[in-house]
Design an enzyme around this catalytic site. Structure first.
Site, PDB file in Angstrom:
ATOM      1  N   MET A  86       0.845  -1.202   0.000  1.00  0.00           N
ATOM      2  CA  MET A  86       0.000   0.000   0.000  1.00  0.00           C
ATOM      3  C   MET A  86       0.882   1.255   0.000  1.00  0.00           C
ATOM      4  SD  MET A  86      -3.396  -0.902   2.084  1.00  0.00           S
ATOM      5  CE  MET A  86      -2.768  -0.630   3.728  1.00  0.00           C
ATOM      6  N   HIS A 124       9.366  -3.468   3.517  1.00  0.00           N
ATOM      7  CA  HIS A 124       8.907  -3.662   2.131  1.00  0.00           C
ATOM      8  C   HIS A 124      10.088  -4.008   1.216  1.00  0.00           C
ATOM      9  CE1 HIS A 124       5.625  -0.778   3.536  1.00  0.00           C
ATOM     10  NE2 HIS A 124       4.935  -1.805   3.127  1.00  0.00           N
ATOM     11  N   LYS A 133       4.858 -10.075   8.983  1.00  0.00           N
ATOM     12  CA  LYS A 133       4.320  -9.024   9.856  1.00  0.00           C
ATOM     13  C   LYS A 133       2.786  -9.123   9.899  1.00  0.00           C
ATOM     14  CE  LYS A 133       3.907  -4.749  11.645  1.00  0.00           C
ATOM     15  NZ  LYS A 133       2.790  -4.165  11.019  1.00  0.00           N
ATOM     16  N   SER A 172       6.521  -0.448  10.167  1.00  0.00           N
ATOM     17  CA  SER A 172       5.152  -0.320   9.655  1.00  0.00           C
ATOM     18  C   SER A 172       4.977   1.094   9.127  1.00  0.00           C
ATOM     19  CB  SER A 172       4.159  -0.560  10.799  1.00  0.00           C
ATOM     20  OG  SER A 172       2.881  -0.101  10.434  1.00  0.00           O
TER      21      SER A 172
HETATM   22  P1  AMP Z   1       1.511  -2.919   3.501  1.00  0.00           P
HETATM   23  O1  AMP Z   1       2.044  -1.913   2.546  1.00  0.00           O
HETATM   24  O2  AMP Z   1       1.610  -2.493   4.926  1.00  0.00           O
HETATM   25  O3  AMP Z   1       0.168  -3.451   3.118  1.00  0.00           O
HETATM   26  O4  AMP Z   1       2.491  -4.155   3.410  1.00  0.00           O
HETATM   27  C1  AMP Z   1       2.840  -4.729   2.187  1.00  0.00           C
HETATM   28  C2  AMP Z   1       3.600  -6.002   2.452  1.00  0.00           C
HETATM   29  O5  AMP Z   1       4.750  -5.702   3.223  1.00  0.00           O
HETATM   30  C3  AMP Z   1       2.796  -7.039   3.263  1.00  0.00           C
HETATM   31  O6  AMP Z   1       3.067  -8.341   2.752  1.00  0.00           O
HETATM   32  C4  AMP Z   1       3.333  -6.867   4.656  1.00  0.00           C
HETATM   33  O7  AMP Z   1       3.229  -8.024   5.452  1.00  0.00           O
HETATM   34  C5  AMP Z   1       4.790  -6.552   4.358  1.00  0.00           C
HETATM   35  N1  AMP Z   1       5.411  -5.851   5.493  1.00  0.00           N
HETATM   36  C6  AMP Z   1       5.000  -4.702   6.088  1.00  0.00           C
HETATM   37  N2  AMP Z   1       5.804  -4.397   7.122  1.00  0.00           N
HETATM   38  C7  AMP Z   1       6.736  -5.384   7.193  1.00  0.00           C
HETATM   39  C8  AMP Z   1       7.832  -5.664   8.060  1.00  0.00           C
HETATM   40  N3  AMP Z   1       8.149  -4.860   9.074  1.00  0.00           N
HETATM   41  N4  AMP Z   1       8.572  -6.776   7.824  1.00  0.00           N
HETATM   42  C9  AMP Z   1       8.265  -7.618   6.811  1.00  0.00           C
HETATM   43  N5  AMP Z   1       7.240  -7.407   5.957  1.00  0.00           N
HETATM   44  C10 AMP Z   1       6.488  -6.316   6.143  1.00  0.00           C
END
Ligand code: AMP
Length: 286
Positions: free
Chosen positions: A30, A37, A149, A185
């Site tokens: 996102m 990421h 995560k 995050s």
């Molecule tokens: P998001 O943009 O938050 O929806 O996350 C996109 C992807 O990145 C998802 O597969 C999350 O699980 C992964 N992700 C987000 N934060 C972390 C983190 N700290 N460590 C590993 N993967 C992450």
């Protein structure tokens, strides 16, 4: 690095890549990227000749009172970070090109999305699995990379892929943390400096859970109790849940013979954070 906003154009690129025997990997995000990421991107890079990163703040996975409108966005900064990997294609569609107003179809994984975040965010996982199914159909990846995560999301997507026969291999990547232990995050941005300090208690609670497990806990409740006690010491933190579930099925009342997931969701001020750890099973078979 190509930036594509049209789903049809993205599919044309995917089709010609597949015809040319390229290995396509997709990393859905996102945006508002961080090193967590980028770890996923590097994993995708290792496995692919065409690496696609999607950036899409998916409206259907946010509840009416959640932070869709104010979710952090910085497309230029994200692209600069993706160039360093390097990523080949950034797929960044607008919501109107992803969802027609008369869309009627949802993809819903039932059991594994019932508990944990599913109980507190109704409709969230249905939005996630629907958009990921759409991204798989548009980008046609051989591999898709997801972070541990969002452990429940990872399990929901693995189930969806298995149950609906998607021809995609799901690659999990461990949680990437800040030096002091806080799980990275995009939402950490919302934390004030004082809240950022207090937020450390989530990873400290997981550490207490790991220590309790290592020192021979008799049951999962004892491990949950150890984590909860640490969290409760921090008055600014409101616990949404601290749970131990089977790490495979996410069902409650896990056996310590099998790997168990300790998962936390808590609010630090107004910011909702999640974190988790997997504890190995005692049985040599697990
Ligand atoms: P998001 O943009 O938050 O929806 O996350 C996109 C992807 O990145 C998802 O597969 C999350 O699980 C992964 N992700 C987000 N934060 C972390 C983190 N700290 N460590 C590993 N993967 C992450």
């Amino acid at each position: 690095m190509e930036i594509i906003t049209s789903p049809d154009e993205m599919t044309r690129i995917a089709d010609s890549a597949r015809k040319a025997a390229e290995r396509v990997a997709l990393v859905p995000t996102m945006g508002y990227l961080h090193d967590g990421h980028l770890a996923l991107m590097r994993e995708g890079r290792r496995r692919s000749t065409l690496l696609v990163a999607s950036i899409f703040v998916n409206p259907t996975q946010f509840g009416p009172c959640e932070d869709f409108a104010r979710y952090p966005r910085d497309f230029e900064r994200d692209c600069a970070m993706l160039e360093t990997v390097p990523v080949d294609v950034v797929f960044a569609p607008e919501p109107v090109s992803m969802y027609s107003p008369d869309s009627q179809t949802w993809v819903e994984v039932t059991e594994v999305t019932r508990g944990l975040c599913g109980s507190n965010r109704p409709g969230h996982f249905r939005g996630v699995t629907t958009v990921v199914a759409k991204l798989f159909n548009i980008v046609k990846p051989h591999f898709a990379v997801f972070g541990e995560k969002d452990f429940q999301q990872l399990r929901a997507i693995e189930r969806m892929v298995r149950d609906l026969n998607f021809d995609v291999e799901i690659i999990p990547v461990p949680i990437v943390r800040e030096n002091d232990g806080l799980a990275m995050s995009s939402r950490n941005l919302y934390l004030s400096p004082a809240e950022r300090e207090d937020a450390l208690v989530l990873s400290l609670a997981l550490r207490a859970a790991r220590e309790k497990h290592r020192s021979g806990a008799c049951c999962a409740e004892e491990i949950v109790f150890a984590a909860t006690r640490v969290l409760k010491r921090m008055k600014s933190v409101t616990i949404e849940y601290v749970e131990a579930v089977d790490a495979e099925t996410l069902s409650p009342d896990p056996s310590l013979d099998r790997p168990i997931l300790i998962a936390i969701a808590a609010r630090v001020g107004k910011t909702r954070l999640i974190d988790n750890t997997v504890l190995a099973g005692a049985s040599p078979l697990t």
